[in-house]
Design a protein around this motif. Structure first.
Motif, short mmCIF file in Angstrom:
data_model
loop_
_atom_site.label_atom_id
_atom_site.label_comp_id
_atom_site.label_asym_id
_atom_site.label_seq_id
_atom_site.Cartn_x
_atom_site.Cartn_y
_atom_site.Cartn_z
N VAL A 1 0.83 -1.15 0.10
CA VAL A 1 0.07 -0.06 -0.03
C VAL A 1 0.84 1.36 -0.09
O VAL A 1 0.49 2.19 -0.69
CB VAL A 1 -0.93 0.00 1.32
N VAL A 2 1.87 1.19 0.73
CA VAL A 2 2.89 2.39 0.87
C VAL A 2 4.16 2.22 0.05
O VAL A 2 4.51 3.34 -0.38
CB VAL A 2 3.31 2.91 2.18
N GLY A 3 4.34 1.13 -0.36
CA GLY A 3 5.59 0.55 -1.31
C GLY A 3 5.58 0.93 -2.42
O GLY A 3 6.41 1.78 -3.19
N VAL A 4 4.29 0.95 -3.15
CA VAL A 4 4.11 1.02 -4.47
C VAL A 4 4.05 2.36 -4.94
O VAL A 4 4.92 3.03 -5.77
CB VAL A 4 3.09 0.42 -5.05
N PRO A 5 3.40 3.32 -4.03
CA PRO A 5 3.34 4.57 -4.30
C PRO A 5 4.65 5.51 -4.25
O PRO A 5 5.10 6.12 -5.01
CB PRO A 5 2.36 5.24 -3.39
N TYR A 6 5.47 5.08 -3.04
CA TYR A 6 6.87 5.30 -3.02
C TYR A 6 7.69 5.09 -4.06
O TYR A 6 8.46 6.06 -4.53
CB TYR A 6 7.48 4.84 -1.82
N THR A 7 7.60 3.86 -4.60
CA THR A 7 8.52 3.39 -5.64
C THR A 7 8.04 4.17 -6.99
O THR A 7 9.09 4.59 -7.74
CB THR A 7 8.33 2.03 -6.03
#
Length: 230
Positions: free
Chosen positions: A57-63
């Motif tokens: 949930v937070v990893g994809v937007p960060y990447t």
């Protein structure tokens, strides 16, 4: 302003593509910090690279934010070369190293806290050091090159100050990061906050360089027009 056909001054088009990509990246990173509990990452003690290790949930937007920011800087870098700010192989290489190291930070995840060291964790560390050093080095080189050039002393001074501030933050951070790896909280220092300060300085530096490059291109166009008129 730039000189168009028939000698009419027109505003130089804004780099909308770069603005959208860069603005989106900044907005996403800010949004992650506004989530409950900052998305599960302590902004004072923990690094931004913890986001991909927390959840999708937070990893994809960060990447995606890092990829978007990197694309924006690559496009701006091409413009800086064409507009004459980045002259010679060294300045171009330093910006390329910054972009490649940011890509490396996106691709190679840091080692989770308490885990054994891995090759990709080591690659992440090396990319961190390269990223922290390359942009201040570029600014220092531009400061040295333009500090006595009439018309560009102020720009040179600004990037010189930004480079100095970045190194003040980056040197102790890189030393602690290489020594302690994922156990940064054990150092008792606010390295997460320091890293975020470096990110803010990087954003300010890229914006400053882009504005300087556009001003340099406008000045070149004006000189060309004045020469044609004469």
């Amino acid at each position: 302003m730039y000189v168009g056909e028939m000698g009419i001054d027109r505003p130089r088009e804004l780099p909308w593509q770069e603005l959208v990509l860069g603005g989106t990246a900044v907005a996403v990173l800010l949004g992650l910090h506004l989530l409950p509990d900052s998305g599960g990452v302590d902004p004072v003690y923990e690094l931004l690279s913890e986001y991909p290790l927390r959840s999708v949930v937070v990893g994809v937007p960060y990447t995606l934010a890092l990829l978007s920011a990197n694309t924006a800087v690559v496009l701006l870098g091409v413009a800086m070369v064409r507009q004459g700010l980045l002259r010679g192989w060294l300045t171009t290489t330093l910006l390329a190293v910054w972009c490649l190291s940011l890509l490396g930070l996106t691709v190679f995840l840091k080692d989770p806290v308490g885990s054994a060291g891995t090759w990709y964790g080591t690659a992440h560390k090396l990319c961190t050091v390269a990223n922290f050093v390359s942009l201040p080095a570029l600014c220092a080189l531009l400061w040295r090159r333009f500090r006595t050039v009439s018309g560009w002393r102020g720009n040179a001074r600004r990037v010189g100050v930004l480079a100095a501030l970045s190194m003040v933050c980056a040197v102790p951070f890189a030393a602690a990061f290489l020594r302690y790896g994922g156990q940064l909280r054990a150092t008792g220092t606010v390295l997460g906050l320091i890293e975020r300060c470096i990110v803010v300085l990087d954003i300010a530096t890229i914006v400053t360089l882009a504005a300087w490059s556009r001003a340099m291109a406008a000045a070149r166009d004006k000189r060309r027009f004045d020469h044609e008129v004469i």
